[in-house]
Write a protein that holds these residues in place. Structure first.
Motif, mmCIF file in Angstrom:
data_model
loop_
_atom_site.group_PDB
_atom_site.id
_atom_site.type_symbol
_atom_site.label_atom_id
_atom_site.label_comp_id
_atom_site.label_asym_id
_atom_site.label_seq_id
_atom_site.Cartn_x
_atom_site.Cartn_y
_atom_site.Cartn_z
ATOM 1 N N TRP A 37 12.841 2.486 -14.616
ATOM 2 C CA TRP A 37 11.548 2.031 -14.342
ATOM 3 C C TRP A 37 11.226 1.968 -12.937
ATOM 4 O O TRP A 37 10.364 2.270 -12.090
ATOM 5 N N MET A 38 12.177 1.210 -12.182
ATOM 6 C CA MET A 38 11.969 0.702 -10.571
ATOM 7 C C MET A 38 12.114 1.859 -9.752
ATOM 8 O O MET A 38 11.233 1.966 -9.047
ATOM 9 N N GLN A 39 12.950 2.914 -9.964
ATOM 10 C CA GLN A 39 12.966 4.012 -9.137
ATOM 11 C C GLN A 39 11.845 4.928 -9.252
ATOM 12 O O GLN A 39 11.253 5.211 -8.240
ATOM 13 N N ASN A 40 11.317 5.143 -10.516
ATOM 14 C CA ASN A 40 10.333 6.091 -10.894
ATOM 15 C C ASN A 40 8.809 5.437 -10.206
ATOM 16 O O ASN A 40 8.149 6.204 -9.925
ATOM 17 N N MET A 41 8.836 4.231 -10.745
ATOM 18 C CA MET A 41 7.634 3.485 -9.973
ATOM 19 C C MET A 41 7.654 3.510 -8.461
ATOM 20 O O MET A 41 6.523 3.603 -7.901
ATOM 21 N N LEU A 42 8.447 3.468 -7.785
ATOM 22 C CA LEU A 42 8.662 3.399 -6.295
ATOM 23 C C LEU A 42 8.359 4.763 -5.978
ATOM 24 O O LEU A 42 7.839 4.931 -5.043
ATOM 25 N N ILE A 43 8.832 5.826 -6.710
ATOM 26 C CA ILE A 43 8.302 7.199 -6.341
ATOM 27 C C ILE A 43 6.932 7.364 -6.404
ATOM 28 O O ILE A 43 6.355 7.961 -5.256
ATOM 29 N N ILE A 44 6.516 6.896 -7.770
ATOM 30 C CA ILE A 44 5.002 7.274 -7.979
ATOM 31 C C ILE A 44 4.070 6.282 -6.938
ATOM 32 O O ILE A 44 2.959 6.782 -6.480
ATOM 33 N N ILE A 45 4.437 5.124 -6.494
ATOM 34 C CA ILE A 45 3.901 4.411 -5.603
ATOM 35 C C ILE A 45 3.728 4.916 -4.303
ATOM 36 O O ILE A 45 2.892 5.313 -3.615
ATOM 37 N N SER A 46 4.971 5.330 -3.794
ATOM 38 C CA SER A 46 5.376 5.998 -2.843
ATOM 39 C C SER A 46 4.382 7.232 -2.232
ATOM 40 O O SER A 46 4.139 7.414 -1.045
ATOM 41 N N ILE A 47 4.168 7.909 -3.462
ATOM 42 C CA ILE A 47 3.594 9.232 -3.202
ATOM 43 C C ILE A 47 2.347 9.029 -3.313
ATOM 44 O O ILE A 47 1.393 9.584 -2.582
ATOM 45 N N THR A 48 1.595 8.154 -4.172
ATOM 46 C CA THR A 48 0.338 8.166 -4.435
ATOM 47 C C THR A 48 -0.438 7.308 -3.360
ATOM 48 O O THR A 48 -1.818 7.324 -3.054
ATOM 49 N N CYS A 49 0.418 6.366 -2.923
ATOM 50 C CA CYS A 49 -0.359 5.486 -1.645
ATOM 51 C C CYS A 49 -0.324 6.040 -0.282
ATOM 52 O O CYS A 49 -0.519 5.353 0.690
#
Length: 316
Positions: A37-49
């Protein structure tokens, strides 16, 4: 149908009957699930933001991370709760729902990997036409096609199972509801159904895997004439993609390419594509990816900057 089907619940035998092993597995899978969860959320936030969302490769990676989260969440919470439970029970309706969602999200993931391979092929083999071919409109259409393909695969897989009569033993030798363990419990000859499962799952996975491998072979042949720096970057990106493909497809092919038979090792192989591969995907894509690491630093640095400003602005 209602008279033939006497099963209202199924008992999942899980990974082990040993309580000590189950406790150890609970701790291990809890760590894996939190890390995922932490890794994938980090990727999602880093890409979308950041501006990475405008690049097709990261556009697909964003959806891959989202599908990984949803896919694993269909299995892992139930698995962890069962590891602590005396009886591992799942209702008939929840079993059929879990079967549908797992194959729906798994199908989406397979087709997204194909979309990512197509993106890399166009970027490396047809660089002058890349921006035209991989427009945002085309990327959105690819994602819609991935979801449609996943739905068609899952719907057909579920229809093969939902009309089977279950009137005997109700113990599933697995930690989630899947087709082959359910076929073993059916009160009818399931050889023809098993062959249809091979076509719907095994052959689709095999053809997809072969297409992916051929595309990467073409890419590797193309980059031989590239300068050393460009070749190194392309090899790094394709190496990450190939690692993800192998981690996901090899266990899937082991289980679904054969006829209607189950082995005790199936549960171990299933762990690779339900938990292990989704957990390692973020690490594989970020460890050697300079752009992803820069995006993470920008997000993290921005948060630190905001925190310092809040501290400085507080009245004394």
């Amino acid at each position: 149908m209602g008279n033939k089907n006497n099963a209202t619940v199924f008992i999942l035998l899980g990974l082990s009957q040993n309580k000590e092993i189950e406790a150890l597995c609970f701790v291990l899978f809890l760590f894996c699930y939190i890390a995922l969860w932490m890794q994938n959320m980090l990727i999602i936030i880093s890409i979308t933001c950041t501006q990475l969302i405008d690049q097709p490769m990261y556009f697909f990676l964003n959806y891959l991370s989202l599908s990984d989260l949803c896919y694993t969440s269909t299995v892992t919470p139930k698995l962890m709760s069962d590891l602590l439970a005396e009886r591992k029970i799942i209702s008939y309706s929840n079993c059929m729902l879990q079967l549908f969602i797992i194959h729906f999200l798994g199908g989406i993931e397979i087709f997204i990997l194909m979309g990512m391979a197509y993106d890399r092929y166009v970027a490396i083999c047809r660089p002058l036409h890349y921006t035209v071919i991989m427009s945002r409109h085309r990327c959105n259409r690819i994602i819609i096609a991935c979801c449609s393909g996943g739905f068609l695969h899952s719907a057909s897989q579920s229809l093969l199972t939902i009309f089977l009569p279950f009137c005997g033993p109700n113990e599933i030798d697995h930690y989630f509801c899947d087709v082959y363990p359910l076929l073993k419990l059916a009160c009818k000859d399931t050889r023809n159904v098993g062959l249809l499962v091979v076509v719907n799952s095994g052959l689709i996975a095999l053809m997809t895997f072969m297409i992916l491998m051929v595309s990467y072979v073409l890419i590797l042949c193309t980059i031989r004439v590239y300068p050393a720096e460009s070749r190194s970057k392309a090899l790094s990106t394709c190496g990450c993609h190939i690692t993800v493909v192998v981690l996901f497809f090899v266990p899937v092919l082991f289980i679904y390419i054969r006829p209607n038979r189950t082995f005790p090792a199936d549960k171990v192989f299933a762990l690779f594509y339900t938990i292990i591969a989704p957990m390692f995907n973020p690490l594989i894509y970020t460890l050697r990816n300079v752009e992803m690491k820069d995006a993470i630093r920008k997000i993290y640095g921005h948060q630190n900057c905001l925190g310092r400003k809040e501290v400085l602005c507080k009245p004394i």
